[in-house]
Design a protein around this motif. Structure first.
Motif, PDB file in Angstrom:
ATOM      1  N   PHE A  37       0.830  -1.207   0.000  1.00  0.00           N
ATOM      2  CA  PHE A  37       0.000   0.000   0.000  1.00  0.00           C
ATOM      3  C   PHE A  37       0.867   1.262   0.000  1.00  0.00           C
ATOM      4  O   PHE A  37       0.564   2.234  -0.683  1.00  0.00           O
ATOM      5  CB  PHE A  37      -0.949   0.005   1.191  1.00  0.00           C
ATOM      6  CG  PHE A  37      -1.990  -1.082   1.135  1.00  0.00           C
ATOM      7  CD1 PHE A  37      -2.668  -1.365  -0.043  1.00  0.00           C
ATOM      8  CD2 PHE A  37      -2.283  -1.841   2.255  1.00  0.00           C
ATOM      9  CE1 PHE A  37      -3.612  -2.365  -0.103  1.00  0.00           C
ATOM     10  CE2 PHE A  37      -3.236  -2.848   2.200  1.00  0.00           C
ATOM     11  CZ  PHE A  37      -3.899  -3.109   1.025  1.00  0.00           C
ATOM     12  N   ALA A  38       1.972   1.248   0.750  1.00  0.00           N
ATOM     13  CA  ALA A  38       2.876   2.400   0.775  1.00  0.00           C
ATOM     14  C   ALA A  38       3.482   2.638  -0.605  1.00  0.00           C
ATOM     15  O   ALA A  38       3.616   3.785  -1.043  1.00  0.00           O
ATOM     16  CB  ALA A  38       3.973   2.185   1.814  1.00  0.00           C
ATOM     17  N   ALA A  46      -4.685   6.387  -5.729  1.00  0.00           N
ATOM     18  CA  ALA A  46      -5.705   6.688  -4.728  1.00  0.00           C
ATOM     19  C   ALA A  46      -6.520   5.474  -4.314  1.00  0.00           C
ATOM     20  O   ALA A  46      -7.085   5.442  -3.226  1.00  0.00           O
ATOM     21  CB  ALA A  46      -6.639   7.769  -5.255  1.00  0.00           C
ATOM     22  N   GLU A  47      -6.614   4.479  -5.175  1.00  0.00           N
ATOM     23  CA  GLU A  47      -7.469   3.322  -4.881  1.00  0.00           C
ATOM     24  C   GLU A  47      -6.793   2.047  -5.368  1.00  0.00           C
ATOM     25  O   GLU A  47      -6.267   1.991  -6.480  1.00  0.00           O
ATOM     26  CB  GLU A  47      -8.801   3.485  -5.602  1.00  0.00           C
ATOM     27  CG  GLU A  47      -9.807   2.401  -5.281  1.00  0.00           C
ATOM     28  CD  GLU A  47     -11.139   2.675  -5.952  1.00  0.00           C
ATOM     29  OE1 GLU A  47     -11.846   1.685  -6.221  1.00  0.00           O
ATOM     30  OE2 GLU A  47     -11.470   3.846  -6.209  1.00  0.00           O
TER      31      GLU A  47
END
Length: 97
Positions: A37-38, A46-47
């Motif tokens: 995610f990082a 953004a998603e």
């Protein structure tokens, strides 16, 4: 890619075969979710859609609403409106209207 590959104009994306993030293997992990995610967050994504991975072939899909949209975006010359291919670029399906 090989001679069995999908027409190159459709190949907008080929997924990696291994994790693309840094340093995980050094700590004994193939991949950690927080690092994944990082990685995307640092690049302005953004998603992220997360799905359970099952054994088997992975597929990538490109789908256009119309043949004209496919011609404009991908430069196809036929009536195809989409394609489904493997991570190595081999055809799963061609989609025609």
């Amino acid at each position: 890619m090989s001679r069995f590959a999908l027409a190159p104009q459709w190949l907008a994306y080929l997924p990696p075969t291994t994790v693309t993030f840094r340093d995980q293997r050094a700590r004994g992990w193939l991949e950690r979710p927080e690092e994944a995610f990082a990685h995307f967050r640092e690049r302005g994504v953004a998603e992220v859609v997360c799905e359970e991975k099952h054994m088997g072939s992975r597929a990538v899909i490109a789908l256009c609403r119309t043949a004209d949209a496919a011609k404009a975006r991908f430069g196809v010359t036929g009536e195809e409106t989409g394609a489904i291919w493997t991570r190595t670029g081999r055809t799963f399906l061609m989609i025609e209207r």
